[in-house]
Structure formats: C-alpha cells, structure tokens
Write an enzyme that holds these catalytic residues in place. Structure first.
Site, PDB file in Angstrom:
ATOM      1  N   VAL A  47     -18.975  -9.724  45.655  1.00  0.00           N
ATOM      2  CA  VAL A  47     -17.885  -8.873  45.490  1.00  0.00           C
ATOM      3  C   VAL A  47     -18.289  -7.398  45.704  1.00  0.00           C
ATOM      4  O   VAL A  47     -17.096  -6.879  46.306  1.00  0.00           O
ATOM      5  CB  VAL A  47     -17.118  -9.077  44.299  1.00  0.00           C
ATOM      6  CG1 VAL A  47     -16.630 -10.609  44.022  1.00  0.00           C
ATOM      7  CG2 VAL A  47     -17.957  -8.433  42.898  1.00  0.00           C
ATOM      8  N   SER A 125     -12.638  -4.756  30.046  1.00  0.00           N
ATOM      9  CA  SER A 125     -13.344  -4.915  28.688  1.00  0.00           C
ATOM     10  C   SER A 125     -12.816  -4.182  27.660  1.00  0.00           C
ATOM     11  O   SER A 125     -12.311  -3.139  27.895  1.00  0.00           O
ATOM     12  CB  SER A 125     -14.770  -4.579  28.897  1.00  0.00           C
ATOM     13  OG  SER A 125     -15.509  -4.575  27.637  1.00  0.00           O
ATOM     14  N   TYR A 138     -21.351   0.654  31.576  1.00  0.00           N
ATOM     15  CA  TYR A 138     -20.477  -0.507  31.777  1.00  0.00           C
ATOM     16  C   TYR A 138     -18.927  -0.204  31.377  1.00  0.00           C
ATOM     17  O   TYR A 138     -18.384  -0.470  31.802  1.00  0.00           O
ATOM     18  CB  TYR A 138     -20.999  -1.658  30.891  1.00  0.00           C
ATOM     19  CG  TYR A 138     -20.159  -2.816  30.811  1.00  0.00           C
ATOM     20  CD1 TYR A 138     -20.398  -3.889  31.807  1.00  0.00           C
ATOM     21  CD2 TYR A 138     -19.290  -3.209  29.606  1.00  0.00           C
ATOM     22  CE1 TYR A 138     -19.501  -5.153  31.748  1.00  0.00           C
ATOM     23  CE2 TYR A 138     -18.433  -4.135  29.510  1.00  0.00           C
ATOM     24  CZ  TYR A 138     -18.550  -5.243  30.595  1.00  0.00           C
ATOM     25  OH  TYR A 138     -17.992  -6.525  30.456  1.00  0.00           O
ATOM     26  N   ALA A 139     -18.827   0.709  30.055  1.00  0.00           N
ATOM     27  CA  ALA A 139     -17.528   0.825  29.766  1.00  0.00           C
ATOM     28  C   ALA A 139     -16.669   2.015  30.749  1.00  0.00           C
ATOM     29  O   ALA A 139     -15.723   1.955  30.913  1.00  0.00           O
ATOM     30  CB  ALA A 139     -17.770   1.842  28.342  1.00  0.00           C
ATOM     31  N   ALA A 140     -17.624   2.847  31.524  1.00  0.00           N
ATOM     32  CA  ALA A 140     -17.122   3.642  32.639  1.00  0.00           C
ATOM     33  C   ALA A 140     -16.747   2.869  33.732  1.00  0.00           C
ATOM     34  O   ALA A 140     -15.253   3.278  33.994  1.00  0.00           O
ATOM     35  CB  ALA A 140     -18.265   4.552  32.935  1.00  0.00           C
ATOM     36  N   LYS A 142     -15.611  -0.322  33.552  1.00  0.00           N
ATOM     37  CA  LYS A 142     -14.403  -1.018  33.102  1.00  0.00           C
ATOM     38  C   LYS A 142     -13.327  -0.124  32.798  1.00  0.00           C
ATOM     39  O   LYS A 142     -11.969  -0.597  33.071  1.00  0.00           O
ATOM     40  CB  LYS A 142     -14.882  -2.043  31.826  1.00  0.00           C
ATOM     41  CG  LYS A 142     -15.976  -3.042  32.260  1.00  0.00           C
ATOM     42  CD  LYS A 142     -15.206  -4.220  33.064  1.00  0.00           C
ATOM     43  CE  LYS A 142     -15.758  -5.314  32.855  1.00  0.00           C
ATOM     44  NZ  LYS A 142     -15.186  -6.456  33.943  1.00  0.00           N
TER      45      LYS A 142
END
Length: 229
Positions: A47, A125, A138-140, A142
């Site tokens: 993707v 998330s 990851y949090a950034a 998402k």
C-alpha cells in the site's frame, strides 16, 4: 451488489473485516502483501507504493465494478524507544499508514465523488488518542490518519461520501508478537474487560459504519475494551 476494497485483508483486523463484510452481502476485493483467502478478488501490492495501489484499483474496477466502499486496515507495527527510531523506521511507519491511506484515496475517492456516493473507513489506533510508551512513530502515523479523516470528511460529505475512522485498542492479531507487553497478564489486568479485543469485534464496528451508520461523518470510534475512556 456493493463492492468494497479492504487493505490488509490477508490477516488480522483486515481479514476479519473482509470475512464479516463478505458474510453480510458485500463483494470483497482484498489487497495485501499476501493473497487474501475467501474474497471475490485477491490482489497483492504494497500500500505504500502508489503505482501498485493504482494498478490494484484498476483490477478491482475491471473485475468487480465500481468501488462503493474502502476500508484501509493494512498495518505495520514495532515498539522502539524514541531515541532508537531511525529515519528509515520513522518514514516506513508513515508510508504504510498515512501513505497507504493517501494512496488508496487518490485512486478510489475521485470515482466516489463523481458517482455522488461512497464510504471510507480508515483503521487507526487508540494509541493515536492516548499515546503509548515506545510507540511514538506508530502513534504519530496513526494520529495523522485521524487528522486526515476529520478534514476529508468535512470536505466530501456534501458530495455524498462519508469518511470515518475506527481506532482499536490492543487486538489479538499477528501484529502483536507472543512476547508483546500488550499480551502481558499485568497489562491485561488493567483493562476493564481483562482481555485483548478480538478482530471480529473491530470488524463489527466497521460493518456498522458501512451498513448502518449513515449519520456518522468524521467519527473516530474507538473499541478498546476500556483501555482509553
């Protein structure tokens, strides 16, 4: 029959979404790095590669017809202290999550707007909402999805396209390794329902947004077992 494109459809949340929608009358095209089982059309692509996504979407239209809904569930996860996040790790996280959503939207959304109808559900998330130790990149990534969803929802709703997000809490999928701290008994003891969320439970929320939630525009629904309240 309505056609839905699901990314990350070979396993985990994407696999559960593909199965749930198929069982509820949708014609499902699954896009993943590996072929998805049990779908009307299984396509393989990364993707984060715009050209590969565009080719996959063309194949869906040629094989199944216009795309009525898009669910982006392709994922990549790793835990690292912020001091250990390399530029490569940072950019890969953004390419897969935010870039994957952007790449899909760029080729699916114009046709939805021309037809005056369509629905998009992006899987983000609860870490984008509450943050997490060792999850900064990851949090950034998402969290950026949430910003995109809310902005895009405002822009395209008047033209008949709904855009929403689902922000799962820790979910029992292959993305969580057997030694993941999210599987630790001490962590699970802090969760109100004392367990990881099941992929089929997340799929039920996605199905609701596509099949029944016609009043939902720019929503971020977070089925997380009470991890974030």
């Amino acid at each position: 029959m309505s056609v839905v494109l699901v990314t990350g459809a070979a396993s985990g949340i994407g696999g559960a979404v593909a199965s749930s929608l198929r069982d509820n009358g949708w014609t499902v095209a699954g896009l993943d790095l590996q072929p998805a089982a049990g779908v009307a059309l299984a396509l393989t692509a990364d993707v984060s590669d715009p050209a590969a996504v565009a080719a996959a979407v063309r194949a869906v239209r040629e094989g199944l017809g216009p795309i009525d809904a898009l669910v982006t569930a392709a994922g990549h996860y790793e835990m690292l202290p912020v001091s250990e996040i390399s530029p490569e790790s940072w950019h890969r996280m953004l390419r897969v999550h935010l870039g994957g959503l952007r790449n899909c939207l760029s080729v699916v959304l114009p046709d939805m707007l021309d037809r005056g109808r369509g629905s998009v559900v992006a899987v983000t998330s609860e870490l984008a909402i509450g943050g997490g130790d060792g999850d900064a990149h990851y949090a950034a990534a998402k969290g950026a999805i949430i910003g995109l969803v809310r902005s895009l929802a405002t822009e395209v709703a008047p033209r008949g396209v709904r855009v929403n997000a689902v922000a799962p809490g820790p979910t029992d999928t292959p993305l969580l390794s057997p030694d993941s701290p999210w599987r630790d008994r001490e962590f699970l003891a802090t969760v109100p329902n004392r367990r990881l969320t099941r992929p089929d439970e997340i799929a039920a929320v996605v199905r609701f947004l596509l099949d029944e939630g016609n009043f939902c525009i720019g929503e971020v629904i977070s089925p997380n077992g009470g991890v974030v309240i």
